[in-house]
Write an enzyme that holds these catalytic residues in place. Sequence first.
Site, mmCIF file in Angstrom:
data_model
loop_
_atom_site.group_PDB
_atom_site.id
_atom_site.type_symbol
_atom_site.label_atom_id
_atom_site.label_comp_id
_atom_site.label_asym_id
_atom_site.label_seq_id
_atom_site.Cartn_x
_atom_site.Cartn_y
_atom_site.Cartn_z
ATOM 1 N N HIS A 14 -9.597 4.060 11.606
ATOM 2 C CA HIS A 14 -8.259 3.881 11.001
ATOM 3 C C HIS A 14 -7.211 4.174 12.077
ATOM 4 O O HIS A 14 -6.811 5.324 12.283
ATOM 5 C CB HIS A 14 -8.103 4.827 9.797
ATOM 6 C CG HIS A 14 -6.827 4.623 9.024
ATOM 7 N ND1 HIS A 14 -6.803 4.547 7.650
ATOM 8 C CD2 HIS A 14 -5.532 4.484 9.414
ATOM 9 C CE1 HIS A 14 -5.554 4.375 7.248
ATOM 10 N NE2 HIS A 14 -4.759 4.344 8.296
ATOM 11 N N HIS A 16 -3.751 2.190 13.763
ATOM 12 C CA HIS A 16 -2.819 1.058 13.830
ATOM 13 C C HIS A 16 -2.394 0.839 15.277
ATOM 14 O O HIS A 16 -1.838 1.757 15.908
ATOM 15 C CB HIS A 16 -1.584 1.336 12.979
ATOM 16 C CG HIS A 16 -1.904 1.586 11.527
ATOM 17 N ND1 HIS A 16 -1.823 0.612 10.574
ATOM 18 C CD2 HIS A 16 -2.332 2.711 10.888
ATOM 19 C CE1 HIS A 16 -2.169 1.119 9.395
ATOM 20 N NE2 HIS A 16 -2.479 2.387 9.554
ATOM 21 N N HIS A 184 -5.055 1.053 2.241
ATOM 22 C CA HIS A 184 -4.503 2.404 2.140
ATOM 23 C C HIS A 184 -4.337 2.705 0.656
ATOM 24 O O HIS A 184 -3.865 1.849 -0.100
ATOM 25 C CB HIS A 184 -3.116 2.489 2.782
ATOM 26 C CG HIS A 184 -3.109 2.432 4.277
ATOM 27 N ND1 HIS A 184 -3.488 1.341 4.987
ATOM 28 C CD2 HIS A 184 -2.739 3.360 5.188
ATOM 29 C CE1 HIS A 184 -3.361 1.581 6.279
ATOM 30 N NE2 HIS A 184 -2.906 2.811 6.444
ATOM 31 N N GLU A 187 -2.562 8.121 -0.506
ATOM 32 C CA GLU A 187 -1.990 8.869 0.625
ATOM 33 C C GLU A 187 -0.769 9.657 0.131
ATOM 34 O O GLU A 187 -0.774 10.895 0.155
ATOM 35 C CB GLU A 187 -1.584 7.884 1.730
ATOM 36 C CG GLU A 187 -0.878 8.517 2.922
ATOM 37 C CD GLU A 187 -0.316 7.488 3.897
ATOM 38 O OE1 GLU A 187 -0.222 6.307 3.548
ATOM 39 O OE2 GLU A 187 0.037 7.896 5.023
ATOM 40 N N ASP A 264 -4.798 7.392 12.769
ATOM 41 C CA ASP A 264 -3.768 6.606 12.081
ATOM 42 C C ASP A 264 -2.783 5.987 13.086
ATOM 43 O O ASP A 264 -2.888 4.801 13.389
ATOM 44 C CB ASP A 264 -3.033 7.482 11.053
ATOM 45 C CG ASP A 264 -2.403 6.669 9.933
ATOM 46 O OD1 ASP A 264 -2.655 5.463 9.860
ATOM 47 O OD2 ASP A 264 -1.649 7.264 9.128
ATOM 48 N N ASP A 265 -1.836 6.776 13.571
ATOM 49 C CA ASP A 265 -0.819 6.298 14.522
ATOM 50 C C ASP A 265 -0.693 7.362 15.618
ATOM 51 O O ASP A 265 0.242 8.182 15.586
ATOM 52 C CB ASP A 265 0.521 6.131 13.785
ATOM 53 C CG ASP A 265 0.403 5.115 12.653
ATOM 54 O OD1 ASP A 265 0.382 3.909 12.942
ATOM 55 O OD2 ASP A 265 0.295 5.549 11.492
HETATM 56 N N1 HPA Z 1 0.271 4.425 5.509
HETATM 57 C C1 HPA Z 1 1.093 3.457 5.103
HETATM 58 N N2 HPA Z 1 1.566 2.552 5.925
HETATM 59 C C2 HPA Z 1 1.242 2.625 7.218
HETATM 60 C C3 HPA Z 1 0.400 3.605 7.701
HETATM 61 C C4 HPA Z 1 -0.117 4.550 6.811
HETATM 62 O O1 HPA Z 1 -0.923 5.408 7.168
HETATM 63 N N3 HPA Z 1 0.257 3.443 9.040
HETATM 64 C C5 HPA Z 1 0.996 2.360 9.334
HETATM 65 N N4 HPA Z 1 1.590 1.852 8.241
HETATM 66 ZN ZN ZN Z 2 -2.684 4.011 8.225
#
Ligand code: HPA
Ligand code: ZN
Length: 310
Positions: A14, A16, A184, A187, A264-265
């Site tokens: 996961h 991006h 997703h 969250e 994630d990022d």
């Molecule tokens: N959640 C929602 N949108 C997103 C995410 C995330 O973790 N990462 C990039 N866009």
């Molecule tokens: Zn994400």
Amino acid sequence: MSSFYRDLKKAELHLHLEGSLEASTIHEMHPNISKEEVAAKYAEKGFSAFLESYKWVSVLLETPDHYALATRRLLGQLQTENVEYVELTLSVGVILWKQQNVAAIFDAVNKEARKSAIPCFWIFDFIRHFDLDHAMRVAELAAERARDGVVGFGCGGDEARGSALTFVPAFQLAQRAGLRLAPHAGETSNAQSVWDALEVGADRIGHGIRAVEDPALLRRLRQDGIPLEVCISSNVATGAVEHLLCHPLRRIADAGVSVILNTDDPAMFGTTLSEEYERAEQLGFSRDELRLLAETSFQFGFNKQVGSPQ
Ligand code: HPA
Ligand code: ZN
């Protein structure tokens, strides 16, 4: 940091691409943007601020060459961390919103992926703020590349603004093309969002941490073997959890649900996959458990030809 975390052979599922852009790479692409400006954007806290920063950084990717550079830098970094399998999420929904050429961008990033020593596959992601037509367009583009490195289909954005159920035809189109689903869910919203993701046929859940609020859902995830892609630092930075030590990872794993650690990022949240393993240790995972988590992370990869190298 102890080399223990770095030395573990890990899979990252996961991640991006857009959220991996380091300040130095942005400055290289846009010399008028200082590293300090990027750092200030990335330091903003809360989920809405995160979505704004994500949009901001995505807009900076103006050409296929920019996307290629982002991919090259990211894969180079992952190699230094013993990441031996990766699935990168490409925000195709955002590329369409920017009115850019998806085919040219995907050719550019996929070329970089093929050059890497790390097996690298792709998940195409749509934005749930937009409508079904938008999601269908992303699903069609994913289906066209199903034999060309794309292995999965998902959605991001603000869960509160769209249930996965709105997009059933898009998920079905992707499934018919042989793609696996990793939306997703759970969250920032609630357990119901995860139930909805299961109903559309999710094979993995992006985040899914709100499942901890619903014992029946935890049972279902365990019984069906659906893993959660957990991103600890992301959850702290976006406020999805109040504090690191409130993170429900331990409780979810204790309920027998499979978990995979992810970044994630990573540039936006100032983390690496090795650091995510360290965070899990802070949440009470023993080193043997971390070794097991790293080993099993490979097992949940969508490209089944690629198994654990261990
Ligand atoms: N959640 C929602 N949108 C997103 C995410 C995330 O973790 N990462 C990039 N866009
Ligand atoms: Zn994400």
